[in-house]
Scaffold this active site. Structure first.
Site, PDB file in Angstrom:
ATOM      1  N   TYR A 153      15.493   1.942   7.165  1.00  0.00           N
ATOM      2  CA  TYR A 153      14.055   1.110   7.012  1.00  0.00           C
ATOM      3  C   TYR A 153      13.308   1.248   8.400  1.00  0.00           C
ATOM      4  O   TYR A 153      12.175   1.042   8.403  1.00  0.00           O
ATOM      5  CB  TYR A 153      14.492  -0.225   6.740  1.00  0.00           C
ATOM      6  CG  TYR A 153      13.329  -1.161   6.308  1.00  0.00           C
ATOM      7  CD1 TYR A 153      12.799  -0.563   4.953  1.00  0.00           C
ATOM      8  CD2 TYR A 153      13.385  -2.353   6.550  1.00  0.00           C
ATOM      9  CE1 TYR A 153      11.563  -1.387   4.514  1.00  0.00           C
ATOM     10  CE2 TYR A 153      12.276  -3.031   6.004  1.00  0.00           C
ATOM     11  CZ  TYR A 153      11.521  -2.658   4.856  1.00  0.00           C
ATOM     12  OH  TYR A 153      10.404  -3.328   4.351  1.00  0.00           O
ATOM     13  N   LYS A 160       8.693  -5.788   9.937  1.00  0.00           N
ATOM     14  CA  LYS A 160       8.793  -7.167   8.957  1.00  0.00           C
ATOM     15  C   LYS A 160       9.480  -8.228   9.947  1.00  0.00           C
ATOM     16  O   LYS A 160       9.092  -9.339   9.590  1.00  0.00           O
ATOM     17  CB  LYS A 160       9.909  -6.646   7.986  1.00  0.00           C
ATOM     18  CG  LYS A 160       9.333  -5.782   6.961  1.00  0.00           C
ATOM     19  CD  LYS A 160       8.389  -6.417   6.208  1.00  0.00           C
ATOM     20  CE  LYS A 160       7.846  -5.907   4.658  1.00  0.00           C
ATOM     21  NZ  LYS A 160       6.518  -6.333   4.281  1.00  0.00           N
TER      22      LYS A 160
HETATM   23  N1  LIG Z   1       9.661  -2.614  -3.044  1.00  0.00           N
HETATM   24  C1  LIG Z   1      10.676  -3.350  -2.139  1.00  0.00           C
HETATM   25  O1  LIG Z   1      11.769  -2.977  -2.121  1.00  0.00           O
HETATM   26  C2  LIG Z   1      10.211  -4.408  -1.202  1.00  0.00           C
HETATM   27  C3  LIG Z   1      11.027  -5.204  -0.847  1.00  0.00           C
HETATM   28  C4  LIG Z   1      10.768  -6.415   0.019  1.00  0.00           C
HETATM   29  C5  LIG Z   1       9.407  -6.692   0.272  1.00  0.00           C
HETATM   30  N2  LIG Z   1       8.499  -5.574  -0.043  1.00  0.00           N
HETATM   31  C6  LIG Z   1       6.979  -5.755   0.264  1.00  0.00           C
HETATM   32  O2  LIG Z   1       6.274  -5.802  -0.776  1.00  0.00           O
HETATM   33  C7  LIG Z   1       4.872  -5.712  -0.324  1.00  0.00           C
HETATM   34  C8  LIG Z   1       4.209  -4.812  -1.565  1.00  0.00           C
HETATM   35  O3  LIG Z   1       4.861  -3.552  -1.953  1.00  0.00           O
HETATM   36  P1  LIG Z   1       5.131  -3.042  -3.352  1.00  0.00           P
HETATM   37  O4  LIG Z   1       6.866  -2.875  -3.174  1.00  0.00           O
HETATM   38  O5  LIG Z   1       5.018  -3.984  -4.092  1.00  0.00           O
HETATM   39  O6  LIG Z   1       4.954  -1.567  -3.368  1.00  0.00           O
HETATM   40  P2  LIG Z   1       3.307  -1.022  -3.700  1.00  0.00           P
HETATM   41  O7  LIG Z   1       3.269   0.201  -2.996  1.00  0.00           O
HETATM   42  O8  LIG Z   1       3.151  -1.433  -5.117  1.00  0.00           O
HETATM   43  O9  LIG Z   1       2.376  -1.926  -2.758  1.00  0.00           O
HETATM   44  C9  LIG Z   1       2.123  -1.971  -1.614  1.00  0.00           C
HETATM   45  C10 LIG Z   1       0.620  -2.120  -1.187  1.00  0.00           C
HETATM   46  O10 LIG Z   1       0.310  -2.068   0.051  1.00  0.00           O
HETATM   47  C11 LIG Z   1      -1.216  -1.177   0.053  1.00  0.00           C
HETATM   48  N3  LIG Z   1      -1.660  -0.952   1.257  1.00  0.00           N
HETATM   49  C12 LIG Z   1      -1.087   0.242   1.944  1.00  0.00           C
HETATM   50  N4  LIG Z   1      -1.896   0.310   2.960  1.00  0.00           N
HETATM   51  C13 LIG Z   1      -3.006  -0.533   2.977  1.00  0.00           C
HETATM   52  C14 LIG Z   1      -4.072  -0.717   3.736  1.00  0.00           C
HETATM   53  N5  LIG Z   1      -4.281   0.048   4.887  1.00  0.00           N
HETATM   54  N6  LIG Z   1      -5.073  -1.969   3.499  1.00  0.00           N
HETATM   55  C15 LIG Z   1      -4.528  -2.597   2.400  1.00  0.00           C
HETATM   56  N7  LIG Z   1      -3.580  -2.318   1.521  1.00  0.00           N
HETATM   57  C16 LIG Z   1      -2.681  -1.388   2.102  1.00  0.00           C
HETATM   58  C17 LIG Z   1      -1.086  -0.176  -1.154  1.00  0.00           C
HETATM   59  O11 LIG Z   1      -2.434  -0.007  -1.735  1.00  0.00           O
HETATM   60  C18 LIG Z   1      -0.179  -0.873  -2.032  1.00  0.00           C
HETATM   61  O12 LIG Z   1      -1.067  -1.795  -3.085  1.00  0.00           O
HETATM   62  C19 LIG Z   1       5.157  -4.832   0.758  1.00  0.00           C
HETATM   63  O13 LIG Z   1       4.734  -5.589   2.088  1.00  0.00           O
HETATM   64  C20 LIG Z   1       6.388  -4.454   1.206  1.00  0.00           C
HETATM   65  O14 LIG Z   1       6.890  -4.291   2.321  1.00  0.00           O
HETATM   66  C21 LIG Z   1       8.831  -4.624  -0.832  1.00  0.00           C
END
Ligand SMILES: NC(=O)c1ccc[n+]([C@@H]2O[C@H](COP(=O)([O-])OP(=O)(O)OC[C@H]3O[C@@H](n4cnc5c(N)ncnc54)[C@H](O)[C@@H]3O)[C@@H](O)[C@H]2O)c1
Length: 254
Positions: A153, A160
């Site tokens: 990570y 984070k």
């Molecule tokens: N998937 C996992 O395992 C997980 C676990 C915990 C937290 N998260 C967090 O959840 C959140 C959403 O991620 P996800 O897993 O749904 O994946 P996802 O890829 O569906 O969403 C990530 C989003 O970030 C957007 N993004 C990237 N660069 C950007 C920018 N410059 N301006 C605006 N938007 C931008 C992308 O367009 C996308 O919609 C993130 O913060 C991620 O770190 C994810």
């Protein structure tokens, strides 16, 4: 009556129907909210995904690294709703060199991109929405437990950790305006963002085994439910908090 009846919610971060933000938007509508979405880059794709929601939702362009997008956000959202009661930050990005075990060699340029998009933007988004939150409201962000160093990570973990801290400072500074700021620390979910992490499989293999409640890597609904609950009136005195939606892994020793 749903728990978000009459509330106006801005949801960022929908990319595919596997996005955590897609589940949040869907559940928020089902619970009675009016939802406005923002998308980054591939807007036509986001618009296509938005059509799968129970109700039509406008999609506005937002690149959190673009100052003009942020400066005009409140006015553009204001064309669709007369205020906001909730804002969801579901945005994360780190260049490939910042992930996957390359921690010692990542350049500052790449680290700074990760921090700009994944950490600083939590503050930028909240501040950009303030003109629409005169009656108070809730800001919720998506976190991955940053109290430990995880495999692969890397700098996203540092981003984070910064998000967790930024969330507490935002809670401090926005509390007097009646705005609550909280994070949902989700377990690993198979989204685009996760698939772009080299070695993400390491989480996939161990998490369901470690979690006291078990863990479904494809089910974004539990994390989305927590986001919706935190934006509802059922957490009126909670701010600066991190709610773990991870099957219980954070509570368990190795
Ligand atoms: N998937 C996992 O395992 C997980 C676990 C915990 C937290 N998260 C967090 O959840 C959140 C959403 O991620 P996800 O897993 O749904 O994946 P996802 O890829 O569906 O969403 C990530 C989003 O970030 C957007 N993004 C990237 N660069 C950007 C920018 N410059 N301006 C605006 N938007 C931008 C992308 O367009 C996308 O919609 C993130 O913060 C991620 O770190 C994810």
């Amino acid at each position: 009556m749903g728990i978000l009846e009459g509330k106006r919610i801005l949801v960022t971060g929908v990319l595919t129907d596997a996005s955590i933000a897609f589940s949040v938007a869907k559940l928020a509508q089902e619970e009675g909210a009016s939802v406005v979405l923002t998308g980054f880059g591939r807007l036509s794709l986001v618009e296509r995904i938005a059509r799968r929601l129970p109700e039509p939702a406008p999609v506005l362009e937002l690149d959190v690294q673009n100052t003009e997008h942020l400066d005009t956000l409140a006015a553009r959202v204001g064309e669709h709703v007369d205020g906001l009661d909730g804002v969801v930050h579901s945005i994360g990005f780190a260049p490939q060199t910042a992930l996957g075990g390359n921690f010692l060699n990542t350049t500052w340029e790449d680290v700074s991109t990760a921090l700009h998009v994944s950490t600083y933007s939590f503050k930028s988004l909240a501040v950009a929405c303030l003109p629409l939150m005169k009656e108070g409201g809730a800001v919720v962000g998506l976190d991955f437990d940053a109290t430990k160093a995880w495999p692969v990570y890397d700098w996203m973990g540092v981003a984070k950790a910064g998000l967790e801290s930024a969330s507490r400072y935002l809670a401090r500074d926005l509390g007097k305006q009646g705005i609550r700021v909280n994070l949902v620390a989700a377990g690993p979910l198979r989204t685009m963002a996760a698939k772009s992490i080299p070695g993400f499989k390491e989480f996939e293999d161990s998490w369901p085994e470690k979690a006291p409640l078990g863990w479904d890597l494809s089910d974004t609904v539990p994390a989305a439910k927590a986001c919706v609950a935190l934006m509802s009136d059922w957490f009126p005195a909670t701010t600066g908090e991190i709610v773990h939606v991870d099957g219980g892994v954070h509570a368990i020793g190795a």
